[in-house]
Scaffold this active site. Structure first.
Site, PDB file in Angstrom:
ATOM      1  CD  GLU A 267      -2.744  -0.667   2.743  1.00 13.69           C
ATOM      2  OE1 GLU A 267      -2.492   0.322   3.457  1.00 13.69           O
ATOM      3  OE2 GLU A 267      -3.609  -1.503   3.039  1.00 13.69           O
ATOM      4  CD  GLU A 323     -11.919   1.464   1.092  1.00 19.64           C
ATOM      5  OE1 GLU A 323     -12.249   0.469   1.759  1.00 19.64           O
ATOM      6  OE2 GLU A 323     -10.753   1.681   0.723  1.00 19.64           O
ATOM      7  CE  LYS A 326      -9.561   2.446   5.828  1.00 21.43           C
ATOM      8  NZ  LYS A 326      -8.188   2.718   5.375  1.00 21.43           N
ATOM      9  CD  GLU A 332      -7.171   5.930   7.935  1.00 21.76           C
ATOM     10  OE1 GLU A 332      -7.512   4.866   7.409  1.00 21.76           O
ATOM     11  OE2 GLU A 332      -6.001   6.339   7.918  1.00 21.76           O
TER      12      GLU A 332
END
Ligand SMILES: *[C@@H]1O[C@H](CO)[C@@H](O)[C@H](O)[C@H]1NC(C)=O
Ligand SMILES: *[C@@H]1O[C@H](CO)[C@@H](O)[C@H](O)[C@H]1NC(C)=O
Ligand SMILES: *[C@@H]1O[C@H](CO)[C@@H](O)[C@H](O)[C@H]1NC(C)=O
Ligand SMILES: *[C@@H]1O[C@H](CO)[C@@H](O)[C@H](O)[C@H]1NC(C)=O
Ligand SMILES: *[C@@H]1O[C@H](CO)[C@@H](O)[C@H](O)[C@H]1NC(C)=O
Length: 467
Positions: A267, A323, A326, A332
């Site tokens: 990542e 997202e 999260k 985040e």
């Protein structure tokens, strides 16, 4: 055939093969912690438009795996952390896992790696037990693969940078003493023996955003310019923070006797939005970092890092989508290359071939330096009506230390009968001002937000902080 034609043929094959195999080694992390994401087949169209080489998912979602059937993507799947102990306990469970999650899709879906657990050496409820058993689980999966003659699928697990005790200077890179000899060394042995790779989640954003006065932003964004750092021990010279971080792991592996173990970036990325206290999270920086990264990693011949010049580093950008489920600070939920509606947050091609006209960016962000004024943590406007959630967040905030919520007791200066949102705002402000320095955030499951606008009224003063 004379020597020249042999050499010619040989170099011809090298060229053809190297283009075919390393032409693009950049993939995408397809996370699914959102309740508004497109279907797997639509998502795979988006991945295709990115020119990604590979797709990494955080489980073995059958809809995704069947949607990837017949595509050219290399696919990396994951055994969730919760299943590691069971799989380590008995080879039967590993066989079951393969039968359920891999065999129905392989080889039409080009699965290349099974990652057993995600960042298990960082935070985990039952960590000691998982640490002790992860290699056994990996061996178990590996034996199952061999039973089915699946010799091309490799097994590994992913790590965050906090597996290191020290990472500076890079030559000082050392694994944490609580895991180094006991768990990491046998793990490296397994990876080396099976010709697998060490998977690292590596973000220059985090060290930069926690020490923006010590680390130059361009150095973190891979804007290679005049900033260099020479490691006093190795004498290697660095031109960006990512190489430094990668090499610290390479040096740490070398210290345990594995100088040549492959390294994969599991990542990396940069957030495109954040709260007022999350500096540098903006589209301009994210586009700059991700594009620079793609240029660096897709360069031919490969550049590698100062400790490993010329070596290809496969990588996965984080992430496909923003997202919304999260947890944690606003950043985040804003790592995506796409919004959930399928619009790109900024233009990027993972094969490095972005057209000139697509390179235009919005103006540079104005949040690259820490915000200097006072800040208050309050209930976000759009959350003011979520009564049950607000009530429990208020109870939590007030319960952390005596006195946190004295000012909203009946009869006190901040008490307003029946105004739950106001009381919760006071509780959030007071909690955050007290505990921020101990790591508390203004998140409250999405109910909290930082504001620069003073919510105080009359004689009621809301606690605040300067960052
Ligand atoms: C391989 O890549 C090189 C450099 O990009 C290029 O010059 C060459 O034509 C490519 N070969 C093939 C067979 O695509
Ligand atoms: C090297 O790492 C150790 C901890 O492992 C640390 O105590 C030491 O200060 C580091 N050396 C330098 C030069 O930073
Ligand atoms: C790692 O693998 C290489 C290649 O297979 C081998 O030569 C080397 O001895 C291994 N290292 C260790 C420490 O086992
Ligand atoms: C280095 O700095 C000088 C002077 O500020 C500048 O002219 C030059 O373009 C810079 N070089 C790079 C590679 O950024
Ligand atoms: C998609 O969502 C983003 C962010 O909410 C928005 O800016 C953009 O206009 C949307 N695009 C379309 C086509 O609706």
């Amino acid at each position: 055939m004379n020597l020249f034609s042999v050499l010619f043929l040989f170099s011809f094959f090298v060229l053809v093969f190297s283009n075919a195999t390393i032409s693009n080694t950049i993939g995408i992390n397809y996370g699914q912690l959102g309740n508004n994401l497109p279907s797997p087949s639509k998502s795979i169209q988006l991945i295709n438009s990115l020119k990604a080489s590979s797709v990494k998912i955080y489980d073995a979602n059958p809809q995704i795996l069947s949607s990837l059937s017949g595509t050219k993507f290399q696919v990396y799947i994951m055994v969730p952390n919760e299943q590691i102990l069971q799989i380590s306990s008995n080879k039967g469970f590993a066989d079951d896992w393969l039968r359920t999650n891999l065999l129905p899709f392989y080889p039409k879906t080009n699965i290349r790696y099974i990652l057993v657990g995600n960042e298990i050496f960082s935070t985990n409820q039952n960590q000691q037990l998982i640490w002790q058993n992860v290699v056994a689980a990996m061996e178990s999966i590996q034996r199952s693969l061999i039973t089915h003659k699946l010799f091309h699928i490799k097994v590994s697990t992913t790590h965050a940078m906090d597996v290191l005790q020290s990472s500076f200077p890079p030559s000082n890179g050392t694994f944490r003493s609580d895991i180094s000899v006991a768990y990491i060394e046998p793990l490296l042995g397994f990876l080396n023996k099976s010709k697998s790779s060490f998977f690292l989640d590596v973000y220059t954003y985090f060290p930069w955003s926690t020490s923006p006065n010590d680390i130059n932003l361009d150095y973190a964004l891979l804007n290679q310019g005049n900033i260099t750092y020479t490691d006093p021990v190795s004498k290697l010279t660095y031109t960006n923070l990512l190489d430094q971080m990668l090499d610290s792991v390479i040096f740490a592996m070398k210290k345990l006797g594995y100088p040549d173990l492959k390294l994969t970036i599991a990542e990396t990325g940069w957030p495109t939005a954040g709260d007022i206290d999350q500096i540098g999270a903006n589209i301009y920086n994210a586009a700059t970092y991700n594009r620079n990264l793609v240029q660096k990693l897709s360069a031919k011949p490969p550049v590698g890092t100062p400790a490993r010049p010329g070596v290809v580093i496969p990588a996965f950008l984080f992430a496909l989508f923003n997202e919304n489920q999260k947890p944690g600070p606003t950043t985040e939920r804003n790592w995506g290359l796409f919004y959930p509606n399928g619009t790109q947050v900024f233009k990027i091609k993972l094969d490095g071939k972005l057209s000139e006209s697509d390179k235009k960016l919005p103006a540079p962000g104005n949040n690259n330096a820490p915000y200097k004024g006072k800040l208050w943590c309050v209930v976000a406007k759009e959350m003011e009506k979520n009564s049950p959630e607000l009530k429990s967040a208020l109870t939590y905030a007030c319960g952390q230390r005596k006195g946190t919520c004295d000012a909203i007791k009946p009869g006190k200066e901040c008490y307003k009968q029946g105004n739950l949102a106001l009381q919760a705002s006071y509780a959030f402000a007071s909690y955050w001002a007290k505990f921020k320095r101990l790591g508390a955030t203004c998140y409250f499951n999405g109910l909290g937000v930082l504001t620069a606008k003073d919510p105080s009224f009359g004689s009621c003063k809301f606690p605040s902080l300067r960052l």
